[in-house]
Design a protein around this motif. Sequence first.
Motif, mmCIF file in Angstrom:
data_model
loop_
_atom_site.group_PDB
_atom_site.id
_atom_site.type_symbol
_atom_site.label_atom_id
_atom_site.label_comp_id
_atom_site.label_asym_id
_atom_site.label_seq_id
_atom_site.Cartn_x
_atom_site.Cartn_y
_atom_site.Cartn_z
ATOM 1 N N GLU A 123 0.922 4.263 -2.778
ATOM 2 C CA GLU A 123 0.678 5.659 -2.378
ATOM 3 C C GLU A 123 1.803 6.581 -2.825
ATOM 4 O O GLU A 123 1.591 7.781 -3.012
ATOM 5 C CB GLU A 123 0.509 5.731 -0.860
ATOM 6 C CG GLU A 123 -0.796 5.131 -0.366
ATOM 7 C CD GLU A 123 -0.855 5.058 1.149
ATOM 8 O OE1 GLU A 123 -1.943 4.864 1.685
ATOM 9 O OE2 GLU A 123 0.216 5.188 1.798
ATOM 10 N N ASN A 124 3.010 6.018 -2.982
ATOM 11 C CA ASN A 124 4.158 6.828 -3.385
ATOM 12 C C ASN A 124 4.471 6.664 -4.872
ATOM 13 O O ASN A 124 5.609 6.857 -5.295
ATOM 14 C CB ASN A 124 5.374 6.458 -2.544
ATOM 15 C CG ASN A 124 5.292 7.015 -1.140
ATOM 16 O OD1 ASN A 124 5.634 8.176 -0.905
ATOM 17 N ND2 ASN A 124 4.810 6.207 -0.213
ATOM 18 N N LYS B 70 0.836 -1.203 0.000
ATOM 19 C CA LYS B 70 0.000 0.000 0.000
ATOM 20 C C LYS B 70 0.869 1.251 0.000
ATOM 21 O O LYS B 70 0.596 2.222 -0.717
ATOM 22 C CB LYS B 70 -0.906 -0.017 1.234
ATOM 23 C CG LYS B 70 -1.899 1.126 1.293
ATOM 24 C CD LYS B 70 -2.752 1.023 2.549
ATOM 25 C CE LYS B 70 -3.694 2.223 2.662
ATOM 26 N NZ LYS B 70 -4.456 2.203 3.926
ATOM 27 N N HIS B 71 1.942 1.231 0.776
ATOM 28 C CA HIS B 71 2.869 2.364 0.835
ATOM 29 C C HIS B 71 3.521 2.596 -0.537
ATOM 30 O O HIS B 71 3.691 3.746 -0.965
ATOM 31 C CB HIS B 71 3.937 2.083 1.893
ATOM 32 C CG HIS B 71 4.912 3.201 2.089
ATOM 33 N ND1 HIS B 71 4.547 4.450 2.565
ATOM 34 C CD2 HIS B 71 6.246 3.269 1.854
ATOM 35 C CE1 HIS B 71 5.617 5.226 2.626
ATOM 36 N NE2 HIS B 71 6.654 4.537 2.193
#
Length: 462
Positions: A389-390, A385-386
Amino acid sequence: MRLLPFNFDRLTESEVIITNVAGFHRCISSDDLSTLVYEPSLLDCEAKEDLQSGLFLAEGADSSVLSASLASGLSKRLMAEMTFQPVYMIIPTLRCDHTCSYCQVSRASINASNYDLDKSLIPLIMRKIRSLSQPPYKIEIQGGEPLLRFDLIQAIYDEAVKVLGDSFEIVIATSLSLFNEEVLVWSSDKPINFSTSLDGSGLVHDANRILPGTSSFTKFSDSFWLIKERLGADRVSSVTTVTSELIDNPHSLINAALELGLNDLFVRPISPYGFAGHTFEYSISDYMRFYSELMASVIDLNLSGRRLTEHSAAIHLKRIFNPGFSHYADLKSPSGFLFNSLLFNYDGKVYGSDEARMLQRVATDVDLSFGHVETLDFTANTVAKHVMENGFNLVQPGCESCAYQPYCGVDPMQNISLFGEPVGLKSNSFYCTYHKSMFRYLFSKYYSDCTYKNMFDRWTDE
């Protein structure tokens, strides 16, 4: 009269490229850039109209409309990039008969055990593919050397017919070392193509792609010709990874391509993953010197009537001139991670990209997967997920002021590999340096030489 936001890059002392978030660009003189910034009212009428149509300049009552148009252009680009239509990759085996010098840790020894896909998982994989997106489905069989488990490839095809009907195609990524009459006959009446590697001349190819006891290039070229002659030239394509053995002699690649009757090249530098990170022996400046020389030969051939397309350039050009083009996972924002690729590994783990599973081989203390195919969950893994998101370069430091941001992408896995986190340091970024160099080169050639422009226009339209 007011300026709308844009970024710029200087192509030469007298020419500048300006771009905006809607994806429009203009190549203008340095003098016009100064006038645009400091005294736009002094621009001549034609220049003003052109810059207004490109959403760089707004005047009077149209000002708010043009601002809204700029936002709308950005929104359309993002929506196109976020369309979920992935290439589904399946790894039947991680074992490989080659020991290539730049392997991106995507292989295991040919005699290793526990590196093959459990055949019982194939029906579940196909049902997942059908449930996740709409036809037509594109499936890539990768490895290792996938033809080591030809039986699993056949099982994947049979199950695809059963579950997906006739709305799919399969690409087998192979060195062609194990290609034989059985594979050829089996694939002849099926929607199956082959993607292989051509590293240059026989000497260069054999130096990189090491096949114990024999010549990798001889097996490659024999199988390549067999596919062309029996199945058709459109059933096989090649990718070239530029190594230190090739970097000083681009003409050897051209000669090899001509000898093989190729109409297409796909040339790229080594990606700094895994073993390749230890063999990266040239700079991007070295690569661009190689690439410029290669392209000079390509344009000479095209001018002489011999059509040859270089697809790395074509993809970059389509990103510039075709606003909706977003079919190349390595050059997207948000990144192609999950949006453009979903990989079912030999061990049943599911990854958002091929690079993620490569990185997982060395980053064993972090789980980069979405779990096992039997318990697939796109929301459970906070690391994945990180990464997602980036994946927007629009808001990344260094990208937000780059002239090439609208056309460029991000590679979070490469940044994790090099910097330990998904954004990375742009000034030291291999990805950033390479793609900025490519965009700068292509814009410069496009606006300075009509022979390049004509060839690039044709490639963009193909």
